[in-house]
Design a protein around this motif. Structure first.
Motif, short mmCIF file in Angstrom:
data_model
loop_
_atom_site.label_atom_id
_atom_site.label_comp_id
_atom_site.label_asym_id
_atom_site.label_seq_id
_atom_site.Cartn_x
_atom_site.Cartn_y
_atom_site.Cartn_z
N ALA A 1 84.23 -68.89 53.35
CA ALA A 1 85.45 -68.89 52.55
C ALA A 1 86.49 -69.80 53.18
CB ALA A 1 86.00 -67.47 52.43
N GLY A 2 87.17 -70.57 52.34
CA GLY A 2 88.17 -71.51 52.81
C GLY A 2 87.65 -72.93 52.93
N THR A 3 86.37 -73.14 52.70
CA THR A 3 85.78 -74.47 52.81
C THR A 3 86.06 -75.28 51.56
OG1 THR A 3 84.02 -73.64 54.23
CG2 THR A 3 83.66 -75.78 53.19
N LEU A 4 86.54 -76.49 51.74
CA LEU A 4 86.70 -77.42 50.63
C LEU A 4 85.34 -78.07 50.38
CD1 LEU A 4 90.15 -78.95 51.58
CD2 LEU A 4 89.66 -77.49 49.62
N ASP B 1 95.29 -67.51 49.25
CA ASP B 1 94.46 -67.20 50.41
C ASP B 1 92.99 -67.30 50.03
OD1 ASP B 1 93.14 -66.18 52.60
OD2 ASP B 1 94.44 -64.41 52.80
N PRO B 2 92.24 -68.27 50.58
CA PRO B 2 90.85 -68.45 50.18
C PRO B 2 89.93 -67.30 50.59
CG PRO B 2 91.38 -69.89 52.03
CD PRO B 2 92.67 -69.28 51.57
N THR B 3 90.41 -66.37 51.42
CA THR B 3 89.57 -65.22 51.75
C THR B 3 89.65 -64.13 50.67
OG1 THR B 3 91.31 -64.12 53.05
CG2 THR B 3 89.85 -65.67 54.21
N ARG B 4 90.48 -64.35 49.65
CA ARG B 4 90.51 -63.45 48.51
C ARG B 4 89.48 -63.89 47.47
NH1 ARG B 4 96.17 -63.85 46.20
NH2 ARG B 4 95.36 -62.32 44.71
N HIS B 5 89.27 -63.06 46.46
CA HIS B 5 88.32 -63.39 45.40
C HIS B 5 88.86 -64.53 44.55
CE1 HIS B 5 85.92 -59.95 46.44
NE2 HIS B 5 86.92 -59.12 46.23
N ALA B 6 87.98 -65.41 44.12
CA ALA B 6 88.38 -66.56 43.32
C ALA B 6 89.05 -66.13 42.03
CB ALA B 6 87.16 -67.44 43.01
N LEU C 1 90.05 -74.43 55.26
CA LEU C 1 91.43 -73.96 55.27
C LEU C 1 91.49 -72.59 55.92
CD1 LEU C 1 92.51 -74.93 51.65
CD2 LEU C 1 92.53 -76.33 53.72
N SER C 2 92.58 -72.33 56.60
CA SER C 2 92.74 -71.04 57.27
C SER C 2 93.13 -69.97 56.26
CB SER C 2 93.82 -71.14 58.35
OG SER C 2 93.47 -72.12 59.30
N SER C 3 92.83 -68.73 56.58
CA SER C 3 93.34 -67.62 55.78
C SER C 3 94.85 -67.60 55.93
CB SER C 3 92.74 -66.29 56.22
OG SER C 3 93.08 -66.03 57.56
N ASP D 1 84.33 -64.75 47.10
CA ASP D 1 83.17 -64.79 46.22
C ASP D 1 83.41 -65.87 45.18
OD1 ASP D 1 85.16 -63.57 44.74
OD2 ASP D 1 83.77 -62.27 43.65
N GLY D 2 82.47 -66.72 44.98
CA GLY D 2 82.63 -67.79 44.01
C GLY D 2 83.49 -68.94 44.51
#
Length: 327
Positions: A260-263, A205-210, A309-311, A277-278
């Motif tokens: 967040a979620g952007t490629l 999930d890209p809305t989580r921390h890297a 990308l979606s969460s 973040d990051g």
């Protein structure tokens, strides 16, 4: 008492991985007798036959034709429950190698679960076996630090090394007869079952921390060896891609204001994904069937740089069944 003058034991070994061979060699070197080896692993069967040992594929075969005078039964990477009648074959008891600290990490795949849970230390136990899974008295414990870049593969290797060192310390105890052990500490007991899956974290999930996502990828990275849980996946518009390696890095200039979620694009290290973040750099990708896919191709499939990308929503029951079958 001189350990070398103490009586030797007659043993049965059960297991599926190479630690059994290493422990078996040490038993034989100490003068102990191995009455039978129970395994389905071809390499272990070859070793046992080379050593002139009786080989069976199931514990039940021991009940059909019980070896005489068994002192100890050793379950060394044996991952299935043993019937009370099998445990009772050994007059002095049964001993299990467990690749996790007890009682918090009983059951299966515990190195992976420890990494997924963010533990900073892990360990192995040699313990007496009872009817309850991983619940018997502890004979030997070896604990060690989990490194910041630890993977399932490297943590399993540490468990192997600690398990073998612990077994070498166990041998004098067998000769002396000091093998009662100590009850496990009181506290939270968790048994991880073979069917348990980290369904809600394996889909990244890209809305989580890297850093959390990179840790998940490492936790599910067992190198070239079989890994019984899920593979980490990145969800694109049309399908999931399997992530084999990833690294959390700081956002570059101009990337901090990106959602967040952007490629973000592709660099020399892989596909860059903006997270809470990051940035998560996806360094090795494949299709679910195992076909490698390059970072540039994955980016194009997702819609190119700037695609978002979606969460990830919690897995539905149908997704859970699909993921279990694909694990």
């Amino acid at each position: 008492m001189d350990d070398s003058a103490a009586p030797v034991s007659r043993c049965v070994l059960l297991g599926e991985q190479s630690l059994l061979v290493e422990c078996g060699e040490r038993l034989l070197a100490e003068g102990h007798t191995i009455a039978a080896v129970v395994t389905e692993a071809p390499r272990l069967r070859d070793w046992a036959r080379h050593r002139g040992l009786r080989v069976e594929t199931t514990p039940e075969a021991l009940l059909d034709s019980p070896p005489a005078g068994i002192d100890w039964l050793f379950a060394i990477t044996w991952l299935k429950p043993l019937a009370p009648a099998v445990l009772a074959l050994a007059r002095r008891g049964a001993i299990n190698f467990h690749d996790g600290p007890l009682p918090r990490y009983a059951g299966l795949n515990t190195p992976i679960w420890a990494l997924l849970n963010g533990e900073t230390r892990h360990g192995i136990r040699w313990h007496r076996m009872t009817a309850e899974i991983d619940a018997g008295n502890v004979l030997l414990a070896r604990d060690f630090a989990i490194d910041a870049d630890e993977t399932a593969f490297s943590l399993n290797a540490k468990c192997f090394e600690a398990g073998l060192a612990g077994f070498e310390d166990l041998l004098p105890m067998l000769r002396r007869g000091t093998v009662e052990g100590a009850p496990q500490p009181k506290g939270d007991r968790r048994v991880y079952l073979g069917a348990d899956r980290p369904l809600d974290v394996a889909l990244l999930d890209p809305t989580r921390h890297a850093a959390e996502l990179a840790a998940t990828v490492r936790a599910l990275d067992n190198g070239r060896y079989f890994q019984a849980l899920l593979k980490p996946r990145l969800r694109l518009a049309e399908r999931d891609l399997v992530v084999h390696a990833a690294e959390a890095v700081d956002a570059a200039a101009g990337e901090n204001d990106t959602a967040a979620g952007t490629l973000l694009g592709v660099d020399a290290n892989g596909l860059r994904l903006r997270c809470a973040d990051g940035v998560l750099v996806l360094r090795a990708l494949s299709t679910p069937s195992g076909e490698a896919i390059g970072a540039a191709d994955a980016l194009a499939e997702a819609g190119g740089a700037g695609a978002r990308l979606s969460s990830v929503e919690p897995a539905s029951e149908s997704e859970r069944m699909t993921l279990r079958r694909a694990a």
